[in-house]
Design an enzyme around this catalytic site. Structure first.
Site, PDB file in Angstrom:
ATOM      1  N   ASP A 182      29.282  44.516  49.967  1.00  0.00           N
ATOM      2  CA  ASP A 182      30.632  44.999  50.237  1.00  0.00           C
ATOM      3  C   ASP A 182      31.493  44.870  48.980  1.00  0.00           C
ATOM      4  OD1 ASP A 182      32.766  45.619  52.471  1.00  0.00           O
ATOM      5  OD2 ASP A 182      33.615  44.031  51.228  1.00  0.00           O
ATOM      6  N   TYR A 238      38.767  45.074  43.984  1.00  0.00           N
ATOM      7  CA  TYR A 238      38.104  43.819  43.627  1.00  0.00           C
ATOM      8  C   TYR A 238      37.612  43.771  42.184  1.00  0.00           C
ATOM      9  CZ  TYR A 238      37.562  43.361  48.758  1.00  0.00           C
ATOM     10  OH  TYR A 238      37.764  43.310  50.108  1.00  0.00           O
ATOM     11  N   LYS A 248      35.908  50.481  49.171  1.00  0.00           N
ATOM     12  CA  LYS A 248      37.172  50.726  49.879  1.00  0.00           C
ATOM     13  C   LYS A 248      38.174  51.434  48.986  1.00  0.00           C
ATOM     14  CE  LYS A 248      36.413  46.336  52.209  1.00  0.00           C
ATOM     15  NZ  LYS A 248      35.726  45.603  51.143  1.00  0.00           N
ATOM     16  N   HIS A 308      41.272  50.707  52.856  1.00  0.00           N
ATOM     17  CA  HIS A 308      41.356  49.247  52.725  1.00  0.00           C
ATOM     18  C   HIS A 308      42.395  48.629  53.657  1.00  0.00           C
ATOM     19  CE1 HIS A 308      40.413  45.978  49.529  1.00  0.00           C
ATOM     20  NE2 HIS A 308      40.670  45.413  50.681  1.00  0.00           N
TER      21      HIS A 308
END
Length: 321
Positions: free
Chosen positions: A50, A55, A85, A118
């Site tokens: 994921d 990130y 996302k 997200h």
């Protein structure tokens, strides 16, 4: 190497592996430690990873996938289930497709398995970063954004599309306009935030739930230690000869929910994977079900503004907090 059961997403193609590895580490940054941990996870048998534009983990994940192939740990990328996302700065009709193409470029992949919105929020186009300015928060046009998400799936750039952090009410609004319903809603879930109402709604509407922060996100900028310090979970772990983390993950697993858990510690990566060949007892499940302290970690308070679309946390989560 351990094999992990998959959960169908209502399609004849392969489903979502029930245990996955998360890659969010705050402050968001790529690192060699992350790459090394991902490779170790692939060696152990993890097949679900994921990621997210926010990130800064897409590039190291992509490099790890290439390395895993060259080392013969996997024969092809098709053995993996890769999620990423769409960040809020790209939650606009004309920015979804370019954002996904950039994600695929970062990952060095031709397609994703799952692409998620997200958060149910839009920000003024710009850098992927938090914190952000309150004046950058904009109303989200879910109909036009979801049309662009559907186009991504129709073009074969992602096998499934879904959302993250959506309440029952926001899912209802999405289902009312969607031609392709969301396959997944990825939400915070653990024994101290059980999400019973949301899980019931998702089950009734054919939406699979993936749990993030199954251990309470200890050590992040927003999580709590409450899960890992819960006496009920400690007692169950001791009686079973398991770690508290394993009890939490097994509980999520037994709810029919897939789970993503982040650790770059090699021993913990292994421990987190060892939850499929034992069971919690009915008494254990009843005790966890009866934990009264239900406490959300991620409040998303950054999105609350008197001038913005969400003027209170109650509005953002539609009372589910």
């Amino acid at each position: 190497m351990r094999s992990i059961p998959e959960i169908s997403l209502g399609s004849t193609v392969r489903g979502i592996p029930s245990i996955g590895m998360g890659t969010a580490v705050y402050p968001f940054t790529a690192s060699e430690t992350m790459k090394s941990a991902i490779l170790h996870a692939i060696k152990l048998g993890y097949r679900h990873f994921d990621s997210a534009a926010l990130y800064d983990s897409e590039q190291p994940l992509g490099e790890s996938i290439k390395e895993a192939q060259s080392l013969g740990l996997i024969k092809s990328r098709d053995e993996l289930f890769i999620t990423s996302k769409l960040w809020c700065t790209d939650v606009h009709h004309d920015r979804v497709l370019p954002a996904l193409k950039k994600t695929l470029q970062n990952l060095q992949l031709e397609y994703l398995d799952l692409y998620l919105i997200h958060l149910p929020a839009s920000l003024k186009p710009g850098e992927h970063e938090v914190p952000f300015n309150k004046e950058d928060i904009l109303p989200m046009d879910i109909k036009s954004v979801w049309e662009s998400m559907e186009k991504c799936q129709q073009l074969g750039l992602t096998r499934f599309i879904g959302v993250s952090n959506f309440s029952c009410k926001k899912l209802q609004e999405l289902l009312a306009v969607a031609k392709i319903p969301p396959a997944v809603n990825q939400v915070e879930m653990n024994p101290l935030w059980q999400q019973k109402k949301l899980r019931k709604f998702c089950k009734e509407n054919g939406i699979h739930v993936t749990a993030y922060s199954p251990l309470g996100a200890k050590g992040t900028n927003w999580g709590t230690n409450s899960v890992m310090e819960c006496e009920v979970l400690k007692e169950i772990a001791e009686a079973r000869g398991k770690t508290i983390a394993q009890v939490c993950l097994r509980w999520v697993y037994e709810q029919g929910v897939s789970v993503v858990v982040k650790s770059f510690n090699k021993e913990r990566i292994k421990e987190n994977f060892e939850i499929v060949d034992w069971m919690l007892s009915q008494e254990d499940l009843q005790r966890i079900d009866g934990i009264l302290l239900q406490q959300k970690g991620l409040t998303a308070v950054e999105f609350i503004s008197e001038e913005g679309p969400y003027k209170s946390l109650d509005e953002f989560w539609d009372g589910e907090i």
